[in-house]
Design a protein around this motif. Structure first.
Motif, PDB file in Angstrom:
ATOM      1  N   GLU A   1      53.208  43.512  20.244  1.00 17.87           N
ATOM      2  CA  GLU A   1      53.403  42.442  19.260  1.00 17.87           C
ATOM      3  C   GLU A   1      53.190  42.977  17.842  1.00 17.87           C
ATOM      4  OE1 GLU A   1      51.189  38.319  18.238  1.00 17.87           O
ATOM      5  OE2 GLU A   1      51.762  38.609  20.338  1.00 17.87           O
ATOM      6  N   LYS A   2      52.157  43.778  17.671  1.00 22.94           N
ATOM      7  CA  LYS A   2      51.858  44.379  16.368  1.00 22.94           C
ATOM      8  C   LYS A   2      53.002  45.271  15.884  1.00 22.94           C
ATOM      9  CE  LYS A   2      48.884  47.949  15.262  1.00 22.94           C
ATOM     10  NZ  LYS A   2      47.653  48.684  15.467  1.00 22.94           N
ATOM     11  N   LYS A   3      53.676  45.922  16.836  1.00 22.46           N
ATOM     12  CA  LYS A   3      54.789  46.821  16.506  1.00 22.46           C
ATOM     13  C   LYS A   3      56.134  46.086  16.506  1.00 22.46           C
ATOM     14  CE  LYS A   3      52.385  50.592  16.154  1.00 22.46           C
ATOM     15  NZ  LYS A   3      52.271  51.308  14.909  1.00 22.46           N
ATOM     16  N   ASN A   4      56.101  44.761  16.609  1.00 20.53           N
ATOM     17  CA  ASN A   4      57.302  43.930  16.599  1.00 20.53           C
ATOM     18  C   ASN A   4      58.212  44.211  17.795  1.00 20.53           C
ATOM     19  OD1 ASN A   4      58.802  41.821  15.545  1.00 20.53           O
ATOM     20  ND2 ASN A   4      60.100  43.174  14.330  1.00 20.53           N
ATOM     21  N   ILE A   5      57.582  44.412  18.937  1.00 22.05           N
ATOM     22  CA  ILE A   5      58.328  44.613  20.168  1.00 22.05           C
ATOM     23  C   ILE A   5      58.192  43.332  20.969  1.00 22.05           C
ATOM     24  CG2 ILE A   5      58.506  45.949  22.306  1.00 22.05           C
ATOM     25  CD1 ILE A   5      57.188  48.256  20.729  1.00 22.05           C
TER      26      ILE A   5
ATOM     27  N   LEU B   1      61.328  47.697  13.801  1.00 22.24           N
ATOM     28  CA  LEU B   1      61.886  48.066  15.094  1.00 22.24           C
ATOM     29  C   LEU B   1      61.743  46.870  16.012  1.00 22.24           C
ATOM     30  CD1 LEU B   1      62.948  50.333  16.931  1.00 22.24           C
ATOM     31  CD2 LEU B   1      60.586  50.906  17.404  1.00 22.24           C
ATOM     32  N   HIS B   2      62.828  46.390  16.561  1.00 24.38           N
ATOM     33  CA  HIS B   2      62.770  45.231  17.454  1.00 24.38           C
ATOM     34  C   HIS B   2      63.348  45.640  18.804  1.00 24.38           C
ATOM     35  CE1 HIS B   2      62.164  40.949  18.008  1.00 24.38           C
ATOM     36  NE2 HIS B   2      63.217  40.993  18.798  1.00 24.38           N
ATOM     37  N   LEU B   3      62.485  45.757  19.773  1.00 26.97           N
ATOM     38  CA  LEU B   3      62.893  46.202  21.097  1.00 26.97           C
ATOM     39  C   LEU B   3      62.667  45.092  22.106  1.00 26.97           C
ATOM     40  CD1 LEU B   3      61.101  49.647  21.052  1.00 26.97           C
ATOM     41  CD2 LEU B   3      63.493  49.218  20.591  1.00 26.97           C
ATOM     42  N   TYR B   4      63.462  45.077  23.127  1.00 23.42           N
ATOM     43  CA  TYR B   4      63.287  44.145  24.218  1.00 23.42           C
ATOM     44  C   TYR B   4      62.871  44.941  25.441  1.00 23.42           C
ATOM     45  CZ  TYR B   4      65.589  40.859  21.208  1.00 23.42           C
ATOM     46  OH  TYR B   4      65.889  40.048  20.149  1.00 23.42           O
TER      47      TYR B   4
ATOM     48  N   LYS C   1      56.279  53.517  29.323  1.00 25.91           N
ATOM     49  CA  LYS C   1      57.030  54.728  28.968  1.00 25.91           C
ATOM     50  C   LYS C   1      58.135  54.417  27.956  1.00 25.91           C
ATOM     51  CE  LYS C   1      58.951  58.907  30.767  1.00 25.91           C
ATOM     52  NZ  LYS C   1      59.029  59.779  31.911  1.00 25.91           N
ATOM     53  N   PHE C   2      58.820  53.301  28.140  1.00 26.47           N
ATOM     54  CA  PHE C   2      59.892  52.916  27.225  1.00 26.47           C
ATOM     55  C   PHE C   2      59.348  52.704  25.820  1.00 26.47           C
ATOM     56  CE2 PHE C   2      62.425  49.618  25.143  1.00 26.47           C
ATOM     57  CZ  PHE C   2      63.669  50.238  25.131  1.00 26.47           C
ATOM     58  N   VAL C   3      58.292  51.924  25.708  1.00 27.94           N
ATOM     59  CA  VAL C   3      57.706  51.643  24.398  1.00 27.94           C
ATOM     60  C   VAL C   3      57.217  52.934  23.752  1.00 27.94           C
ATOM     61  CG1 VAL C   3      55.721  50.549  23.247  1.00 27.94           C
ATOM     62  CG2 VAL C   3      57.117  49.243  24.862  1.00 27.94           C
ATOM     63  N   ARG C   4      56.522  53.741  24.511  1.00 30.14           N
ATOM     64  CA  ARG C   4      55.982  54.993  23.958  1.00 30.14           C
ATOM     65  C   ARG C   4      57.084  55.903  23.452  1.00 30.14           C
ATOM     66  NH1 ARG C   4      55.407  59.933  25.577  1.00 30.14           N
ATOM     67  NH2 ARG C   4      55.920  59.576  27.750  1.00 30.14           N
ATOM     68  N   THR C   5      58.131  56.073  24.239  1.00 33.20           N
ATOM     69  CA  THR C   5      59.201  56.989  23.823  1.00 33.20           C
ATOM     70  C   THR C   5      60.018  56.410  22.662  1.00 33.20           C
ATOM     71  OG1 THR C   5      60.659  56.186  25.582  1.00 33.20           O
ATOM     72  CG2 THR C   5      59.388  58.163  26.042  1.00 33.20           C
ATOM     73  N   GLU C   6      60.235  55.104  22.655  1.00 31.45           N
ATOM     74  CA  GLU C   6      60.972  54.495  21.548  1.00 31.45           C
ATOM     75  C   GLU C   6      60.212  54.610  20.228  1.00 31.45           C
ATOM     76  OE1 GLU C   6      64.122  53.103  21.275  1.00 31.45           O
ATOM     77  OE2 GLU C   6      64.393  53.971  23.262  1.00 31.45           O
TER      78      GLU C   6
ATOM     79  N   LYS D   1      46.164  45.286  29.986  1.00 29.95           N
ATOM     80  CA  LYS D   1      47.513  44.711  29.812  1.00 29.95           C
ATOM     81  C   LYS D   1      47.583  43.910  28.517  1.00 29.95           C
ATOM     82  CE  LYS D   1      49.883  44.142  34.165  1.00 29.95           C
ATOM     83  NZ  LYS D   1      50.328  43.266  35.214  1.00 29.95           N
ATOM     84  N   LYS D   2      46.542  43.155  28.236  1.00 33.49           N
ATOM     85  CA  LYS D   2      46.493  42.358  27.010  1.00 33.49           C
ATOM     86  C   LYS D   2      46.512  43.278  25.796  1.00 33.49           C
ATOM     87  CE  LYS D   2      45.574  38.593  24.522  1.00 33.49           C
ATOM     88  NZ  LYS D   2      46.587  38.454  23.515  1.00 33.49           N
ATOM     89  N   ALA D   3      45.773  44.382  25.848  1.00 34.18           N
ATOM     90  CA  ALA D   3      45.766  45.347  24.744  1.00 34.18           C
ATOM     91  C   ALA D   3      47.169  45.918  24.527  1.00 34.18           C
ATOM     92  CB  ALA D   3      44.772  46.466  25.015  1.00 34.18           C
ATOM     93  N   PHE D   4      47.877  46.209  25.622  1.00 31.47           N
ATOM     94  CA  PHE D   4      49.244  46.725  25.510  1.00 31.47           C
ATOM     95  C   PHE D   4      50.171  45.664  24.911  1.00 31.47           C
ATOM     96  CE2 PHE D   4      53.502  47.426  27.375  1.00 31.47           C
ATOM     97  CZ  PHE D   4      53.786  48.655  26.796  1.00 31.47           C
ATOM     98  N   GLU D   5      50.049  44.422  25.376  1.00 29.39           N
ATOM     99  CA  GLU D   5      50.874  43.334  24.836  1.00 29.39           C
ATOM    100  C   GLU D   5      50.593  43.112  23.356  1.00 29.39           C
ATOM    101  OE1 GLU D   5      49.978  40.064  27.434  1.00 29.39           O
ATOM    102  OE2 GLU D   5      51.053  40.975  29.115  1.00 29.39           O
TER     103      GLU D   5
END
Length: 87
Positions: free
Chosen positions: A78-82, A3-6, A31-36, A70-74
């Motif tokens: 990255e781990k999820k290829n976002i 999954l590649h999201l921007y 919210k975008f990342v979570r729902t995607e 924020k770093k944990a979220f980033e």
């Protein structure tokens, strides 16, 4: 299949229907990342090592995360290829 999201820019239309870019707020990104990824707030909280209430506050924009959070979220993204979109 990856999954590649921007997540850092969103496309919007102004009142003249002209497409323009605007930077997503942190709340919108979460919210975008979570729902995607089809995660509940509880699931995302578990992944990031924070509470459900923290995710809820981030998404509502009522609380800004620490630099560490924020770093944990980033790192999670990255781990999820976002990836962030370069403009």
């Amino acid at each position: 299949m990856s999954l590649h999201l921007y997540i850092f820019y969103k496309k919007c239309y102004n009142s003249f229907n002209i497409k323009e870019n605007s930077v997503m707020s942190f709340a919108e990104k979460v919210k975008f990342v979570r729902t995607e990824l089809k995660l509940s707030q509880e699931d995302l909280a578990r992944e990031l090592g924070v509470s459900f209430a923290t995710i809820n506050r981030w998404e509502n924009g009522s609380y800004n995360p620490s630099r560490l959070a924020k770093k944990a979220f980033e790192d999670f993204c990255e781990k999820k290829n976002i990836a962030k979109e370069e403009n």
